[in-house]
Design an enzyme around this catalytic site. Sequence first.
Site, PDB file in Angstrom:
ATOM      1  N   SER A 261       0.828  -1.203   0.000  1.00  0.00           N
ATOM      2  CA  SER A 261       0.000   0.000   0.000  1.00  0.00           C
ATOM      3  C   SER A 261       0.861   1.252   0.000  1.00  0.00           C
ATOM      4  O   SER A 261       2.080   1.190   0.217  1.00  0.00           O
ATOM      5  CB  SER A 261      -0.910   0.013   1.236  1.00  0.00           C
ATOM      6  OG  SER A 261      -0.145   0.270   2.404  1.00  0.00           O
ATOM      7  N   LYS A 262       0.220   2.381  -0.229  1.00  0.00           N
ATOM      8  CA  LYS A 262       0.910   3.674  -0.183  1.00  0.00           C
ATOM      9  C   LYS A 262       1.556   3.895   1.185  1.00  0.00           C
ATOM     10  O   LYS A 262       2.653   4.424   1.294  1.00  0.00           O
ATOM     11  CB  LYS A 262      -0.090   4.792  -0.485  1.00  0.00           C
ATOM     12  CG  LYS A 262       0.458   6.197  -0.315  1.00  0.00           C
ATOM     13  CD  LYS A 262      -0.622   7.219  -0.563  1.00  0.00           C
ATOM     14  CE  LYS A 262      -0.135   8.623  -0.264  1.00  0.00           C
ATOM     15  NZ  LYS A 262       0.185   8.838   1.152  1.00  0.00           N
ATOM     16  N   ARG A 263       0.869   3.449   2.227  1.00  0.00           N
ATOM     17  CA  ARG A 263       1.406   3.620   3.583  1.00  0.00           C
ATOM     18  C   ARG A 263       2.721   2.865   3.775  1.00  0.00           C
ATOM     19  O   ARG A 263       3.586   3.311   4.510  1.00  0.00           O
ATOM     20  CB  ARG A 263       0.379   3.159   4.627  1.00  0.00           C
ATOM     21  CG  ARG A 263      -0.803   4.100   4.774  1.00  0.00           C
ATOM     22  CD  ARG A 263      -1.737   3.653   5.879  1.00  0.00           C
ATOM     23  NE  ARG A 263      -2.380   2.395   5.564  1.00  0.00           N
ATOM     24  CZ  ARG A 263      -3.470   2.276   4.805  1.00  0.00           C
ATOM     25  NH1 ARG A 263      -4.011   3.352   4.272  1.00  0.00           N
ATOM     26  NH2 ARG A 263      -4.001   1.094   4.557  1.00  0.00           N
ATOM     27  N   ASP A 266       5.419   5.084   2.386  1.00  0.00           N
ATOM     28  CA  ASP A 266       5.713   6.181   3.315  1.00  0.00           C
ATOM     29  C   ASP A 266       6.504   5.675   4.519  1.00  0.00           C
ATOM     30  O   ASP A 266       7.427   6.333   5.004  1.00  0.00           O
ATOM     31  CB  ASP A 266       4.408   6.826   3.792  1.00  0.00           C
ATOM     32  CG  ASP A 266       3.676   7.551   2.669  1.00  0.00           C
ATOM     33  OD1 ASP A 266       4.332   7.892   1.669  1.00  0.00           O
ATOM     34  OD2 ASP A 266       2.453   7.762   2.786  1.00  0.00           O
ATOM     35  N   SER A 286       2.945  12.491  -2.977  1.00  0.00           N
ATOM     36  CA  SER A 286       3.413  11.100  -2.906  1.00  0.00           C
ATOM     37  C   SER A 286       4.559  10.952  -3.894  1.00  0.00           C
ATOM     38  O   SER A 286       4.438  11.312  -5.060  1.00  0.00           O
ATOM     39  CB  SER A 286       2.289  10.133  -3.273  1.00  0.00           C
ATOM     40  OG  SER A 286       1.238  10.231  -2.339  1.00  0.00           O
TER      41      SER A 286
END
Length: 502
Positions: A261-263, A266, A286
């Site tokens: 996921s994007k998380r 990050d 992002s």
Amino acid sequence: MEKVRVRFAPSPTGPLHLGGVRTALYDYLFAKNQGGEFVLRIEDTDTARYVEGAEEYIEEALEWCGIIPDESPKKGGKFAPYRQSERRDIYDRYTEQILKTDYAYIAFDTAEELDVIRAEYEAKGDVFSYDNKTRNRLRNSLALSEEEVQKLLDAKTPYVVRFKMPVDRTLGLVDIIRGNTAVNTNTLDDKVLVKNDGMPTYHFANIIDDHEMEISHVIRGEEWLPSLGLHTLLYEAMGWEAPQFAHLSLILKPEGKGKLSKRDGDKFGFPVFPLNFTDPATGHVSKGYRESGYLPEAFINMVALLGWSPADDKEILSLDEMVKEFDLHKVHKAGARFSKEKSEWFNHQYIQKMSDEELLNILKNSDLSLNIDDEKLLKIIHLMKERATFPKDIYENGKFFFEAPTSYDEKASKKAWNDETSNLLTEFAENLNSINDFVSENIKQNLHDFAENKGLGMGKVMMPLRLALVGELKGPDVPDILELIGKEESIARISNAVNNFK
């Protein structure tokens, strides 16, 4: 054999995820391998989640990756339009058609009414589903009389169109990657096909567009596997031949559990999107692979091997080589674990394959401050690219070529500098003045002669000299550094180091 036509059909609800890029890539590779066509279609019927700029982002990302569609909203084609929001008249026509069959009905239940029923079921420990067990007791054209239905229609009561799932049928489903499976229709609910605003849901619009655009193979993520039964029946309801299906496995988190996921990006410091994306609602940026210094060829090579193995387990393949080798039957059923280290390895390999001139062009078009002529920069690139993972590493790791050190590594200083070193380097700096043609070969000979005359090993001169020039005990051969920074700058750096260690 029918002509192969595949489509990549993202929704413009945000940036294109790594998984979406892989789907588009596999679509492209399969189509080109089979001499077919690759279509980009934008599925923008979900107006509530539409994100401004997302469609343009998708098109730019695919272009950067080299995944060029044969037909798209931008390019056009014989099956235009390629945005679902512009195909309303087509959907209206097929809505009328399916309502004339026994596969669909209209339902007037409001969201509030269904919430009440759902709560009643939950109070008894059950789960409510709008299906063949409940539909005849709800407010729809199956349960109401023709007069009641007409009255509601005349009053312009909002309604949806639902699929009428057959009772107790076993569907044999075929997937190119996963093989044969079966599902009983009693486990499937009556999905909404057309919303109360008249727009079709994904399920209905999707099969209409695939039929109209003569799509032969549907390659998509495994999250759509539960919908395969419904989609198969929709083709049956419309009297159309269904395309062949292939469902791709998930791209997994680096630790191997759960969908990437994007998380995760990050959290662990790596991009999950091909390009930078600025959220228009929050302004949050992002990070993208392009802006992080990845080469598109390396990025695509990495993505291709997240779930597919070419012959002989080759790892470095051009897009053309992938096209020649790609086989949907060799796509893995199991999830593919993403590795930041492996993605960087791919980029390093491609950096090494690039010519110095190609890297020069990349660096000159970057935002780095390179106050140096092209001839010298080419020499720096040649010396520094061997250890570079990203083009910027050539600058970062070779910053001493562009600016003098302002401090000296403490551990290296203790190792390289003693009470005699200042006098030794001062004398060597004076000796540099005697070199007329200040090139690496002459400097190397001068260094050798200087050390020999002093009765010293080369390391006794080289180590402190490197510290004076670089600030650390790193970098390419010292004569190469001296040549590139020049005689005047070399003497100045030695003088600064001597003054620092007084």
